[in-house]
Design a protein around this motif. Structure first.
Motif, PDB file in Angstrom:
ATOM      1  N   ALA A   9       0.467  -1.470  -0.291  1.00 52.32           N
ATOM      2  CA  ALA A   9       0.276   0.144   0.076  1.00 52.32           C
ATOM      3  C   ALA A   9       0.664   1.209   0.019  1.00 52.32           C
ATOM      4  N   TYR A  10       1.336   0.854   0.573  1.00 50.43           N
ATOM      5  CA  TYR A  10       2.949   2.452   1.111  1.00 50.43           C
ATOM      6  C   TYR A  10       3.443   2.249  -0.752  1.00 50.43           C
ATOM      7  N   GLY A  11       4.032   1.213  -1.423  1.00 48.19           N
ATOM      8  CA  GLY A  11       4.767   1.654  -2.182  1.00 48.19           C
ATOM      9  C   GLY A  11       3.638   2.070  -3.395  1.00 48.19           C
ATOM     10  N   ARG A  12       2.135   2.109  -3.834  1.00 44.99           N
ATOM     11  CA  ARG A  12       1.346   2.407  -4.047  1.00 44.99           C
ATOM     12  C   ARG A  12       1.119   3.586  -4.279  1.00 44.99           C
ATOM     13  N   PHE A  13       1.226   4.016  -3.122  1.00 42.14           N
ATOM     14  CA  PHE A  13       0.983   5.587  -2.858  1.00 42.14           C
ATOM     15  C   PHE A  13       2.502   6.242  -2.635  1.00 42.14           C
ATOM     16  N   MET A  14       2.699   5.688  -2.698  1.00 40.28           N
ATOM     17  CA  MET A  14       4.889   6.759  -2.755  1.00 40.28           C
ATOM     18  C   MET A  14       5.533   6.625  -3.602  1.00 40.28           C
ATOM     19  N   GLY A  15       5.023   5.134  -4.202  1.00 41.55           N
ATOM     20  CA  GLY A  15       6.165   4.141  -5.180  1.00 41.55           C
ATOM     21  C   GLY A  15       6.329   5.537  -6.736  1.00 41.55           C
ATOM     22  N   ARG A  16       4.796   6.060  -7.245  1.00 35.56           N
ATOM     23  CA  ARG A  16       5.319   7.533  -7.792  1.00 35.56           C
ATOM     24  C   ARG A  16       6.246   8.035  -7.496  1.00 35.56           C
ATOM     25  N   PHE A  17       6.942   8.094  -6.285  1.00 37.08           N
ATOM     26  CA  PHE A  17       7.943   9.196  -5.975  1.00 37.08           C
ATOM     27  C   PHE A  17       9.179   8.585  -5.189  1.00 37.08           C
ATOM     28  N   SER A  18       8.829   8.102  -4.302  1.00 36.97           N
ATOM     29  CA  SER A  18      10.276   6.977  -3.951  1.00 36.97           C
ATOM     30  C   SER A  18      11.143   6.352  -5.020  1.00 36.97           C
ATOM     31  N   GLU A  19      10.535   5.412  -6.117  1.00 34.72           N
ATOM     32  CA  GLU A  19      10.609   5.284  -6.990  1.00 34.72           C
ATOM     33  C   GLU A  19      12.192   6.214  -8.447  1.00 34.72           C
ATOM     34  N   PRO A  20      11.819   6.895  -8.870  1.00 34.92           N
ATOM     35  CA  PRO A  20      12.587   7.775  -9.230  1.00 34.92           C
ATOM     36  C   PRO A  20      13.634   8.554  -9.031  1.00 34.92           C
TER      37      PRO A  20
END
Length: 134
Positions: A9-20
């Protein structure tokens, strides 16, 4: 502060920011083979995974206060030394790492000055201490 949410759930929300951001952060810092690196407040492992891909899992350590995130990183990257802890109480020896990084974390630290001082303590003289947010 810890996050009591499932890692996906965290990845779905923050992944768009944290991954790049993790890609850009690693490119900026440019850790090199032979360095030991610590990811402070690793979450489910966006930055940790990039560091492991560049340096190998054995060269990377990580901490996070959230048990679910620590478990997620252990599952995803089984050869990384990942521990449940806070930035304010890093469970590592003085001068253990060449690089110590915190991505999207400093603003969540209970005591940011103490957390950054701990990052400096575990980093070798002349090493790199870095933090980023978006």
């Amino acid at each position: 502060m810890s996050f009591d949410v499932p890692p996906d759930a965290y990845g779905r929300f923050m992944g768009r920011f944290s991954e790049p951001l993790a890609d850009a952060f690693v490119d900026l810092v440019q850790p090199r083979t032979g360095m030991r690196v610590l990811d402070v407040g690793c979450g489910p492992g966006a930055l940790t995974a990039r560091l492991a891909a560049r340096l190998g899992q054995e060269a990377v350590a990580a901490i996070d206060p959230s048990p679910s995130f620590v478990d997620a990183v252990r599952t995803r990257l089984p050869h990384i030394d990942v521990r449940q802890s806070t930035a304010e109480q890093l469970p590592f020896a003085d001068n253990e790492f060449e690089v110590c990084l915190a991505q999207l974390v400093v603003h969540f630290m209970t005591e940011p000055v103490t957390g950054i001082a701990q990052m400096a303590r575990v980093t070798k003289p002349g090493g790199t201490i870095g933090a980023c947010v978006w």
